[in-house]
Design an enzyme around this catalytic site. Structure first.
Site, PDB file in Angstrom:
ATOM      1  CD  GLU A   1      -3.955   4.603 -13.151  1.00 12.33           C
ATOM      2  OE1 GLU A   1      -4.172   3.393 -12.990  1.00 12.33           O
ATOM      3  OE2 GLU A   1      -3.423   5.314 -12.283  1.00 12.33           O
TER       4      GLU A   1
ATOM      5  NE  ARG B   1      -1.816  -2.054 -14.812  1.00  9.93           N
ATOM      6  CZ  ARG B   1      -1.866  -1.742 -13.544  1.00  9.93           C
ATOM      7  NH1 ARG B   1      -1.835  -2.683 -12.636  1.00  9.93           N
ATOM      8  NH2 ARG B   1      -1.937  -0.491 -13.176  1.00  9.93           N
TER       9      ARG B   1
ATOM     10  CG  HIS C   1       2.645  -2.424 -13.843  1.00  9.73           C
ATOM     11  ND1 HIS C   1       3.101  -1.553 -14.808  1.00  9.73           N
ATOM     12  CD2 HIS C   1       1.663  -1.767 -13.186  1.00  9.73           C
ATOM     13  CE1 HIS C   1       2.422  -0.418 -14.726  1.00  9.73           C
ATOM     14  NE2 HIS C   1       1.546  -0.522 -13.743  1.00  9.73           N
TER      15      HIS C   1
ATOM     16  NE  ARG D   1      -4.428  -4.595 -10.013  1.00 13.99           N
ATOM     17  CZ  ARG D   1      -3.866  -3.431  -9.673  1.00 13.99           C
ATOM     18  NH1 ARG D   1      -4.508  -2.586  -8.913  1.00 13.99           N
ATOM     19  NH2 ARG D   1      -2.651  -3.141 -10.078  1.00 13.99           N
TER      20      ARG D   1
ATOM     21  CG  HIS E   1       1.880  -4.543 -10.384  1.00 12.23           C
ATOM     22  ND1 HIS E   1       2.707  -3.658  -9.715  1.00 12.23           N
ATOM     23  CD2 HIS E   1       0.673  -3.932 -10.471  1.00 12.23           C
ATOM     24  CE1 HIS E   1       2.019  -2.561  -9.419  1.00 12.23           C
ATOM     25  NE2 HIS E   1       0.776  -2.718  -9.846  1.00 12.23           N
TER      26      HIS E   1
ATOM     27  CB  THR F   1      -0.915  -0.003   1.249  1.00 15.13           C
ATOM     28  OG1 THR F   1      -1.760  -1.152   1.179  1.00 15.13           O
ATOM     29  CG2 THR F   1      -1.745   1.254   1.331  1.00 15.13           C
TER      30      THR F   1
HETATM   31  C1  LIG Z   1       4.608  -0.304  -6.700  1.00 18.53           C
HETATM   32  C2  LIG Z   1       3.141  -0.544  -6.643  1.00 18.53           C
HETATM   33  C3  LIG Z   1       2.253   0.451  -7.001  1.00 18.53           C
HETATM   34  C4  LIG Z   1       0.877   0.224  -6.933  1.00 18.53           C
HETATM   35  N1  LIG Z   1       0.022   1.240  -7.266  1.00 18.53           N
HETATM   36  C5  LIG Z   1      -1.317   1.045  -7.137  1.00 18.53           C
HETATM   37  C6  LIG Z   1      -2.236   2.107  -7.393  1.00 18.53           C
HETATM   38  O1  LIG Z   1      -1.843   3.211  -7.729  1.00 18.53           O
HETATM   39  N2  LIG Z   1      -3.560   1.846  -7.243  1.00 18.53           N
HETATM   40  C7  LIG Z   1      -4.046   0.638  -6.862  1.00 18.53           C
HETATM   41  O2  LIG Z   1      -5.261   0.468  -6.741  1.00 18.53           O
HETATM   42  N3  LIG Z   1      -3.184  -0.382  -6.600  1.00 18.53           N
HETATM   43  C8  LIG Z   1      -1.851  -0.197  -6.709  1.00 18.53           C
HETATM   44  N4  LIG Z   1      -0.997  -1.238  -6.440  1.00 18.53           N
HETATM   45  C9  LIG Z   1      -1.543  -2.459  -5.824  1.00 18.53           C
HETATM   46  C10 LIG Z   1      -1.943  -2.128  -4.369  1.00 18.53           C
HETATM   47  O3  LIG Z   1      -0.991  -1.252  -3.823  1.00 18.53           O
HETATM   48  C11 LIG Z   1      -2.030  -3.380  -3.500  1.00 18.53           C
HETATM   49  O4  LIG Z   1      -2.824  -4.344  -4.126  1.00 18.53           O
HETATM   50  C12 LIG Z   1      -2.652  -3.039  -2.140  1.00 18.53           C
HETATM   51  O5  LIG Z   1      -1.955  -1.969  -1.543  1.00 18.53           O
HETATM   52  C13 LIG Z   1      -2.647  -4.247  -1.227  1.00 18.53           C
HETATM   53  O6  LIG Z   1      -3.093  -3.832   0.029  1.00 18.53           O
HETATM   54  P1  LIG Z   1      -3.258  -4.896   1.188  1.00 18.53           P
HETATM   55  O7  LIG Z   1      -3.783  -4.150   2.373  1.00 18.53           O
HETATM   56  O8  LIG Z   1      -4.024  -6.042   0.691  1.00 18.53           O
HETATM   57  O9  LIG Z   1      -1.768  -5.424   1.447  1.00 18.53           O
HETATM   58  P2  LIG Z   1      -0.392  -4.694   1.800  1.00 18.53           P
HETATM   59  O10 LIG Z   1      -0.467  -3.236   1.631  1.00 18.53           O
HETATM   60  O11 LIG Z   1       0.681  -5.394   1.061  1.00 18.53           O
HETATM   61  O12 LIG Z   1      -0.204  -5.034   3.326  1.00 18.53           O
HETATM   62  C14 LIG Z   1       0.044  -6.372   3.733  1.00 18.53           C
HETATM   63  C15 LIG Z   1       0.317  -6.382   5.221  1.00 18.53           C
HETATM   64  O13 LIG Z   1       0.343  -7.718   5.689  1.00 18.53           O
HETATM   65  C16 LIG Z   1       1.477  -7.896   6.518  1.00 18.53           C
HETATM   66  N5  LIG Z   1       1.839  -9.309   6.525  1.00 18.53           N
HETATM   67  C17 LIG Z   1       2.069 -10.129   5.466  1.00 18.53           C
HETATM   68  N6  LIG Z   1       2.376 -11.358   5.900  1.00 18.53           N
HETATM   69  C18 LIG Z   1       2.323 -11.335   7.251  1.00 18.53           C
HETATM   70  C19 LIG Z   1       2.571 -12.290   8.278  1.00 18.53           C
HETATM   71  N7  LIG Z   1       2.958 -13.556   8.018  1.00 18.53           N
HETATM   72  N8  LIG Z   1       2.434 -11.888   9.563  1.00 18.53           N
HETATM   73  C20 LIG Z   1       2.083 -10.622   9.877  1.00 18.53           C
HETATM   74  N9  LIG Z   1       1.868  -9.680   8.947  1.00 18.53           N
HETATM   75  C21 LIG Z   1       1.981 -10.034   7.658  1.00 18.53           C
HETATM   76  C22 LIG Z   1       2.517  -6.990   5.884  1.00 18.53           C
HETATM   77  O14 LIG Z   1       3.585  -6.743   6.777  1.00 18.53           O
HETATM   78  C23 LIG Z   1       1.657  -5.772   5.605  1.00 18.53           C
HETATM   79  O15 LIG Z   1       1.477  -5.016   6.775  1.00 18.53           O
HETATM   80  C24 LIG Z   1       0.383  -1.029  -6.517  1.00 18.53           C
HETATM   81  C25 LIG Z   1       1.273  -2.041  -6.178  1.00 18.53           C
HETATM   82  C26 LIG Z   1       2.644  -1.805  -6.234  1.00 18.53           C
HETATM   83  C27 LIG Z   1       3.582  -2.912  -5.869  1.00 18.53           C
END
Ligand SMILES: Cc1cc2nc3c(=O)[nH]c(=O)nc-3n(C[C@H](O)[C@H](O)[C@H](O)COP(=O)(O)OP(=O)(O)OC[C@H]3O[C@@H](n4cnc5c(N)ncnc54)[C@H](O)[C@@H]3O)c2cc1C
Length: 550
Positions: free
Chosen positions: A128, A290, A244, A386, A351, A58
């Site tokens: 986008e 994409r 990506h 996606r 990605h 995130t």
């Molecule tokens: C560079 C980049 C740019 C992006 N830009 C966009 C964008 O502009 N718009 C968009 O919609 N999407 C974007 N995406 C995709 C989007 O950012 C992610 O899909 C989204 O942020 C995922 O959020 P989440 O809360 O599911 O996981 P994350 O943000 O990855 O959080 C996962 C959490 O789980 C924790 N965790 C994992 N395993 C364990 C464990 N075993 N024990 C304890 N904690 C654990 C991690 O430490 C972290 O705190 C982008 C992705 C990337 C890589």
């Protein structure tokens, strides 16, 4: 083949009282934070994250959040774009929830203090790929993720109190008589901890680290997917990993992403002769979905015998590029590249993981008491590909819905925090040394990129399965270090990814089979499911049919 379970080693059985809470949230990205802020209004909440709160996918998000908030937009149009990008596999009910509830969730983020970019008081909406109108709200130019996460973190710390555990690695979920009742983790000093809860939310993000080139941070090792699988939850769509198109070419891992919004502002994709290869390849040229862009890039690279192409933003005003894309501009500058004056070499990188723990539109997995949201979940909104910027939105919308469904569960039951008797021991194991683990990680990344990457085929996938088994059996029983546990999780996820990719004998969305190059609606307009049979310890594959096309 199923890599060995990392979890419980047992011996003896002294009675221990474990900390407990109403709601345990695993993960501190947009999905986990949204769930924590919401759930803490009514419940006693603990949030565990294996790193710090600023070390998430995130936090790296650049482009922004897609939501129908512009004057020429509507949830219906957002729905149509999402369904089209998803190549026939989206769950329409889930997409409708996403697009209809999305704008309210974005407004709530603003109330929490997120300053989305505005001009003359109006939200600036970016274009986008595959969006038919400008629709993407952003903050700090291309720093959306860190701005949004910071607002949620502030809300969480100023709210009614979430017990936060950073640098604590969750090893496995605890399941008692078919119900998820908590989790076991490794504390910062390596000590075993157990947290019992009435409801558990998996929000552990994605699994980009399965591949050797990824935009995902080091934390994205598929732990949530692997834990859900070991707990017996149904996983869906594991063959779909989105690559990506515009990741900086090179050997860095993670690699720098060059947001799709750059192409939205007019940057071009060019081949070795400077020719825009997407013009004529798709009506939307560089702003095609994409999967379409990645397929054409691959064709061009094969044709030209190169392993990268280029992003050209030189025709755009330099002041604008610096101001609108500070993260990309500075990231390139620190690597000796100038976005304003140079062609930037790019190649696809893993990605976004579409596959995940299957949920309904209320975040419920197939295991009672276990919820999933964000990239760990498969809500069905992405189909086989996606739509850009729909994933932050997914974390917000389904994070909030998960809270509503937990509210109902907990308010409607006087079920206390469970009491389970665990037998935990400090059995000494030799484990695997750091050099072996590093070597296995590297092998895994390369074999998955070569054999289960952008283009797959049956022979390669069979070989990938055998190589993954060889790595798994070469490992000694784990001593329970984070590095070992992450490798086991990566192997678990990779194994299911390969099995599901072998099963789907067609090409659709991000899944491209050279031996089955056509999309086959007659046989494959359905989801591939997999779960671990808790009795036999073996994977069981299944299918979920889609509703007939209207
Ligand atoms: C560079 C980049 C740019 C992006 N830009 C966009 C964008 O502009 N718009 C968009 O919609 N999407 C974007 N995406 C995709 C989007 O950012 C992610 O899909 C989204 O942020 C995922 O959020 P989440 O809360 O599911 O996981 P994350 O943000 O990855 O959080 C996962 C959490 O789980 C924790 N965790 C994992 N395993 C364990 C464990 N075993 N024990 C304890 N904690 C654990 C991690 O430490 C972290 O705190 C982008 C992705 C990337 C890589």
């Amino acid at each position: 083949m199923t890599p060995s379970r990392p979890g419980l080693v047992s011996r003896g059985g002294a009675e221990v009282t474990y900390p407990s809470c109403d709601v345990l949230i695993i993960g501190g990205g947009i999905a986990g934070l949204t769930a924590a802020v919401g759930a803490s209004r009514s419940w006693n909440v603990a949030l565990i994250t294996k790193s710090t709160l600023d070390d998430t996918t995130t936090f790296l998000a650049q482009g922004g959040i897609a939501a129908a908030m512009g004057p020429f937009d509507s949830p219906e149009l957002h729905l149509q774009d999402t369904l089209e990008a998803g190549a026939g596999l989206c769950d329409e009910e889930a997409v409708r929830v996403l697009v209809e509830e999305g704008p309210d969730r974005v407004r709530e983020l603003e109330h929490l203090g997120t300053n989305f970019d505005r001009k003359d008081g109006k939200l600036v909406l970016a274009s986008e790929g595959a969006h038919s109108v400008p629709r993407v709200v952003h903050a700090g130019g291309d720093a959306t993720g860190s701005v949004v996460a910071s607002a949620l973190m502030d809300a969480m710390s100023s709210g009614s109190g979430v017990e936060l555990h950073e640098n604590e690695f969750v090893i496995d979920l605890l399941v008692d008589r078919g119900r998820c009742v908590g989790a076991m983790s490794l504390g910062p000093d390596g000590e075993l901890r157990v947290t019992l809860a009435r409801a558990v939310v998996l929000a552990c993000g994605g699994a980009g680290q399965v591949f050797s080139r990824t935009t995902n941070p080091d934390v994205a090792t598929g732990d949530g997917h692997a834990m859900a699988y070991r707990a017996g939850a149904v996983l869906r769509d594991m063959e779909f990993m989105q690559f990506h198109p515009t990741a900086l070419y090179g050997t860095e891992n993670p690699t720098l992403l060059l947001t799709e919004a750059l192409r939205g502002e007019g940057a071009h994709l060019v081949d070795k002769d400077g020719v825009r290869f997407m013009v004529g390849a798709h009506p939307r040229a560089e702003l095609a979905p994409r999967d379409v862009v990645v397929r054409h890039m691959k064709r061009v690279m094969d044709r030209d015998q190169t392993d990268h192409v280029w992003l050209d933003a030189r025709h755009l005003p330099c002041d604008f590029l610096r101001e609108r894309f500070p993260t990309v501009y500075t990231g390139l500058e620190t690597r000796g590249l100038d976005l304003c004056t140079e062609l930037i070499p790019i190649a696809p990188a893993s990605h976004y993981f579409i596959g995940g723990a299957m949920t309904d539109v209320w975040g419920r997995t197939s295991v009672p008491g276990l919820y999933a949201c964000g990239e760990t979940a498969s809500t069905g909104i992405h189909g086989a590909n996606r739509l850009a910027s729909n994933s932050l939105l997914e974390g917000l919308v389904f994070g909030e819905r998960t809270v509503r469904s937990i509210d109902q569960l907990l308010a409607g039951s006087d079920q206390p925090v469970p009491r389970v008797k665990l037998e935990l021991g400090e059995e000494r194991r030799q484990g695997n040394d750091a050099a072996t683990l590093k070597e296995c990680r590297a092998k895994l990344g390369v074999l998955m990129s070569d054999l289960c990457g952008i283009v797959r085929d049956g022979v390669g996938l069979e070989k990938a399965g055998a190589l993954l088994t060889a790595i798994a059996v070469s490992l000694r029983p784990p001593r329970r270090t984070v590095q070992e546990l992450e490798l086991i999780n990566l192997l678990t996820v990779a194994t299911q990814m390969v099995a599901c990719a072998r099963t789907r004998e067609e090409s659709r969305g991000v899944h491209l089979r050279s031996d089955f190059p056509d999309c086959d609606d007659q046989h494959w307009r359905r989801h591939v499911l997999v779960r671990l049979d808790q009795e036999t310890g073996l994977p069981v594959m299944g299918f979920e049919e889609m509703a007939a096309k209207p």
